[in-house]
Write a protein that holds these residues in place. Structure first.
Motif, PDB file in Angstrom:
ATOM      1  N   ASP A  23       0.827  -1.208   0.000  1.00 56.10           N
ATOM      2  CA  ASP A  23       0.000   0.000   0.000  1.00 56.10           C
ATOM      3  C   ASP A  23       0.859   1.256   0.000  1.00 56.10           C
ATOM      4  O   ASP A  23       0.542   2.245  -0.678  1.00 56.10           O
ATOM      5  N   HIS A  27       1.025   4.133  -2.824  1.00 55.46           N
ATOM      6  CA  HIS A  27       0.801   5.526  -2.440  1.00 55.46           C
ATOM      7  C   HIS A  27       1.893   6.429  -2.998  1.00 55.46           C
ATOM      8  O   HIS A  27       1.611   7.528  -3.500  1.00 55.46           O
ATOM      9  N   SER A 159      -1.971  13.549   0.483  1.00 60.26           N
ATOM     10  CA  SER A 159      -3.244  13.533   1.201  1.00 60.26           C
ATOM     11  C   SER A 159      -4.388  13.041   0.321  1.00 60.26           C
ATOM     12  O   SER A 159      -5.193  12.202   0.727  1.00 60.26           O
ATOM     13  N   SER A 162      -5.274   9.215  -0.623  1.00 59.82           N
ATOM     14  CA  SER A 162      -6.074   8.421   0.315  1.00 59.82           C
ATOM     15  C   SER A 162      -7.543   8.403  -0.071  1.00 59.82           C
ATOM     16  O   SER A 162      -8.247   7.427   0.190  1.00 59.82           O
ATOM     17  N   GLY A 173      -4.783   4.772   1.846  1.00 64.02           N
ATOM     18  CA  GLY A 173      -6.203   4.950   2.137  1.00 64.02           C
ATOM     19  C   GLY A 173      -6.919   3.626   2.335  1.00 64.02           C
ATOM     20  O   GLY A 173      -7.968   3.566   2.987  1.00 64.02           O
ATOM     21  N   GLY A 191      -1.969   3.818   8.992  1.00 64.14           N
ATOM     22  CA  GLY A 191      -2.131   4.611   7.775  1.00 64.14           C
ATOM     23  C   GLY A 191      -1.841   6.079   8.001  1.00 64.14           C
ATOM     24  O   GLY A 191      -1.180   6.730   7.176  1.00 64.14           O
ATOM     25  N   THR A 195       1.359   8.027   6.379  1.00 60.71           N
ATOM     26  CA  THR A 195       1.074   9.172   5.511  1.00 60.71           C
ATOM     27  C   THR A 195       1.865  10.397   5.964  1.00 60.71           C
ATOM     28  O   THR A 195       2.446  11.117   5.139  1.00 60.71           O
TER      29      THR A 195
END
Length: 222
Positions: A23, A27, A159, A162, A173, A191, A195
């Motif tokens: 993930d 991202h 941002s 997500s 996300g 998460g 992030t």
């Protein structure tokens, strides 16, 4: 069981850690590829607006309009515009490229405006043609101003990726939606932390790139 015990149990699984790393990789791809594409498009648009004043106003209005479109709506609309499937990651890439370009048009114009006219005149006097002068003189000198906008765009992209999880695309996300669906807080916390760490790391990298591209800034500061 305390929250930290729950978190430790969640991260103790090798499959879970592998999924989290996957993930995270998704991202990074979904956030940074649009950033690079958006910078290229914004620089091209900024060059046009800087050279041709009528285009400047059109670009500013268009950029403001595009940036006001809700991200989730754009993710859903794009498949119908480009013919992709609703779950394709290209939808997020295209949407965030649009947002990045819209966000950076003004900083690019401001950065080019900040280049001192005597410097441009001197470059022209020694034989630089417009295109060569742009890439060799104007664009490098505009990096300090432009870098500030790029840093904001990078955080915005990290941002917004997500949000793409709501329509089934990858990224951190997925941890948020999984946690909310199962009422399991550990994925949500992981998460959020990843992030924030990713945004910080990317910002530090961009600062380092800016410093490498502007050695005269360090000399003047010294």
């Amino acid at each position: 069981m305390s929250f930290f015990d729950e978190l430790g149990q969640y991260l103790s699984s090798g499959n879970t850690r592998a999924e989290i790393l996957g993930d995270l990789g998704d991202h990074v791809y979904l956030a940074l590829l649009p950033l690079v594409l958006g910078i290229v498009l914004a620089v091209a648009a900024g060059w046009l607006g800087h050279r041709w004043p009528p285009a400047r106003q059109v670009l500013m209005v268009l950029a403001n309009l595009l940036y006001t479109i809700p991200s989730l709506a754009l993710f859903v609309v794009i498949p119908g515009l480009i013919g992709s499937k609703i779950l394709d990651s290209v939808n997020v890439v295209v949407a965030l490229t649009i947002y990045t370009t819209a966000l950076l048009v003004r900083p690019v114009l401001d950065a080019l405006d900040a280049v001192a006219p005597p410097v441009i005149a001197a470059a022209t006097a020694v034989g630089y043609k417009p295109v060569r002068r742009f890439f060799a003189v104007e664009l490098p000198l505009s990096v300090p101003v432009l870098a500030a906008g790029v840093r904001v765009a990078s955080v915005s992209n990290i941002s917004l990726v997500s949000v793409g999880a709501l329509i089934g695309t990858g990224g951190l996300g997925v941890l948020f939606t999984d946690g909310f669906q199962r009422e399991y807080f550990s994925p949500i916390v992981v998460g959020i932390v990843l992030t924030l760490v990713l945004a910080l790391v990317v910002d530090l990298i961009l600062v380092g790139i800016r410093n490498l591209l502007t050695p005269w800034e360090r000399v003047s500061a010294a």
